[in-house]
Structure formats: structure tokens, C-alpha cells
Design an enzyme around this catalytic site. Structure first.
Site, PDB file in Angstrom:
ATOM      1  N   CYS A  14       0.764  -1.217   0.051  1.00 12.49           N
ATOM      2  CA  CYS A  14      -0.064   0.023   0.021  1.00 12.49           C
ATOM      3  C   CYS A  14       0.669   1.280   0.113  1.00 12.49           C
ATOM      4  O   CYS A  14       1.630   1.476   0.798  1.00 12.49           O
ATOM      5  CB  CYS A  14      -1.060  -0.038   1.232  1.00 12.49           C
ATOM      6  N   LYS A  41      -9.995  -9.896   5.323  1.00 12.95           N
ATOM      7  CA  LYS A  41      -9.755  -8.640   6.258  1.00 12.95           C
ATOM      8  C   LYS A  41     -10.406  -9.356   7.652  1.00 12.95           C
ATOM      9  O   LYS A  41     -11.522  -9.858   7.650  1.00 12.95           O
ATOM     10  CB  LYS A  41     -10.594  -7.745   6.077  1.00 12.95           C
ATOM     11  N   VAL A  54      -6.271   0.514   4.737  1.00 12.34           N
ATOM     12  CA  VAL A  54      -5.174   0.736   5.293  1.00 12.34           C
ATOM     13  C   VAL A  54      -4.522   2.064   4.750  1.00 12.34           C
ATOM     14  O   VAL A  54      -4.949   2.363   3.738  1.00 12.34           O
ATOM     15  CB  VAL A  54      -4.190  -0.296   5.444  1.00 12.34           C
ATOM     16  N   SER A  72      -4.356   8.288   5.420  1.00  6.98           N
ATOM     17  CA  SER A  72      -2.968   8.407   5.628  1.00  6.98           C
ATOM     18  C   SER A  72      -2.497  10.012   5.816  1.00  6.98           C
ATOM     19  O   SER A  72      -1.486  10.177   6.713  1.00  6.98           O
ATOM     20  CB  SER A  72      -2.389   7.899   4.202  1.00  6.98           C
TER      21      SER A  72
END
Length: 228
Positions: A14, A41, A54, A72
Site C-alpha cells: 500500500c 480482512k 489501511v 494516510s
């Protein structure tokens, strides 16, 4: 005041996780990293993540106080504001706002790069390549002499673009090099970011192999040329 205990909930590929990991590594604070299989998950993860994505950052300040951050840039901004170490933004409000705008631009560039890599056919891939190259040309115009986006100091824009450029490190040079033709400042910036310790440490050593395997599973138009 003691630093909180930080846990970064992650996925090995990611790019949004990499942003947070780079900032944590730049701040030189201890943190734990837990990878999640996003194709299966776990319940504990779904209970924590409103989006099912995520990164997540678990923040344990002690005394039973624990919180979870998602998205993020919200995580990166929190780390920037609360952890010791060099600032990832300039002090001047106008310069800071300008860099935050380029952070948003970096997210758009990431979308084009992802579309290019994961396209199912050459026509779609070439369209995404053209959009990505247009963004590279835009940022090449504003880059100075480097080595980083804002000069000598590594900052948040660098942390955002480093995972974008990493995508192309796993491709054959015959595929990646033409995308960066005509943008010499971007090329120099990309090399500098790739050599930075925090950027290198934001992924595991098997990142290239995992990335290639992902493209093959996705039946990307690039998978066959990469294996040829």
C-alpha cells in the site's frame, strides 16, 4: 511527556501506508507494524477501520487511553504535529499551504500511476500513462535545484511522491524510462528519494516480487512484458 505507543496497521504494497511509515522513520520514533491480508480482512481490523482500508494508526497514550486514526494524510499530519524531529512543512503559512496543495496533487498522480500499472489493456494503460506524464510535466516546472521538493529539507511532499515513484522501480527500464523522459528535475528528484533511508525502509525487501505477483494476479497489461 512520554511518547505514545504507536502501531501502524499496514499492507506490504500500500503506497498510503508507505507515507505514514516514511514519516515515522523520519521522526525516528519506535513503532510496531502489523500487516493485514486485505483479501481476507480480519474482524478486529474491520471493527477498527471505518473504510476497511489501511493505513490505521493505533495510538496508545497509556492509562487506558487508546485511539485509532485512519486516512494516510490525517495520520501524517498527526505525526508531524506531535512527534519530535524536523518539521515536514515550512513555517511560512503560504509556503505551507502551497506544499499541502502539492500533496493533494501527489494523490492524483498516484491514481494515474495505479491506473497505468493495473490497466487490463494497452489502450487504457496508455491513456493513464499520458495523464501521469502530464502531472510529471507540471511538477517538473516547479521543482528547483533539489535535492528535495523544497530544496535541502525533506518534507511531506517528498513522503507522498516517494511511493508513487517506487511503483516504477520494479518495472523493466524499457517500460518505465519513457514515462520520465523530458522531466529531468523529476528524474533527479526520484533518484534522490529512492536513495533516502526512510524511503527504502518503508517497504520490505520482497516488495519488488510482491508487486510483480500483484500485477500478474490482476492480469495487468504490463505483466507479460515484465516476464518476457
Amino acid at each position: 511527556m512520554p511518547l505514545p505507543t504507536l502501531t501502524l496497521v499496514s499492507h506490504p504494497l500500500c503506497p498510503f501506508v508507505q507515507r505514514a511509515a516514511i514519516v515515522l522513520l523520519e521522526k525516528q520514533v519506535p513503532f510496531e507494524r502489523i500487516d493485514v491480508d486485505l483479501s481476507h480482512k480480519p474482524d478486529w481490523f474491520l471493527a477498527m477501520s471505518p473504510t476497511g482500508k489501511v493505513p490505521l494508526l493505533q495510538v496508545d497514550a497509556g492509562h487506558g487511553a487508546q485511539d485509532v486514526l485512519f486516512e494516510s494524510m490525517a495520520i501524517c499530519e498527526y505525526l508531524q504535529e506531535t512527534l519530535p524531529g524536523a518539521s515536514h512543512y515550512p513555517d511560512d503559512p503560504l509556503a505551507r499551504a502551497r506544499q499541502r496543495a502539492w500533496v493533494e496533487f501527489g494523490s492524483a498522480a498516484l491514481g494515474d500511476a495505479w491506473g497505468f500499472l493495473n490497466a487490463k489493456d494497452a489502450v487504457t494503460g496508455q491513456q493513464k500513462a499520458a495523464a501521469f506524464q502530464d502531472k510529471l510535466a507540471q511538477i517538473d516546472k516547479v521543482l528547483g535545484s533539489g535535492p528535495y521538493f523544497a530544496g535541502d529539507a525533506f518534507g511531506m511532499v517528498d513522503a507522498v511522491f516517494a511511493p508513487v515513484f517506487r511503483y516504477f522501480d520494479v518495472l523493466d527500464a524499457a517500460i518505465s524510462a519513457p514515462l520520465f523522459a523530458g522531466v529531468p528535475r523529476v528524474q533527479a528528484w526520484r533518484r534522490q528519494l529512492g536513495a533516502r533511508a526512510s524511503v527504502a525502509a518503508a517497504v520490505s525487501a520482497d516488495y519488488p516480487a510482491l508487486s510483480r505477483a500483484h500485477l500478474q494476479r490482476q492480469k495487468s497489461w504490463l505483466a507479460q512484458p515484465m516476464d518476457a
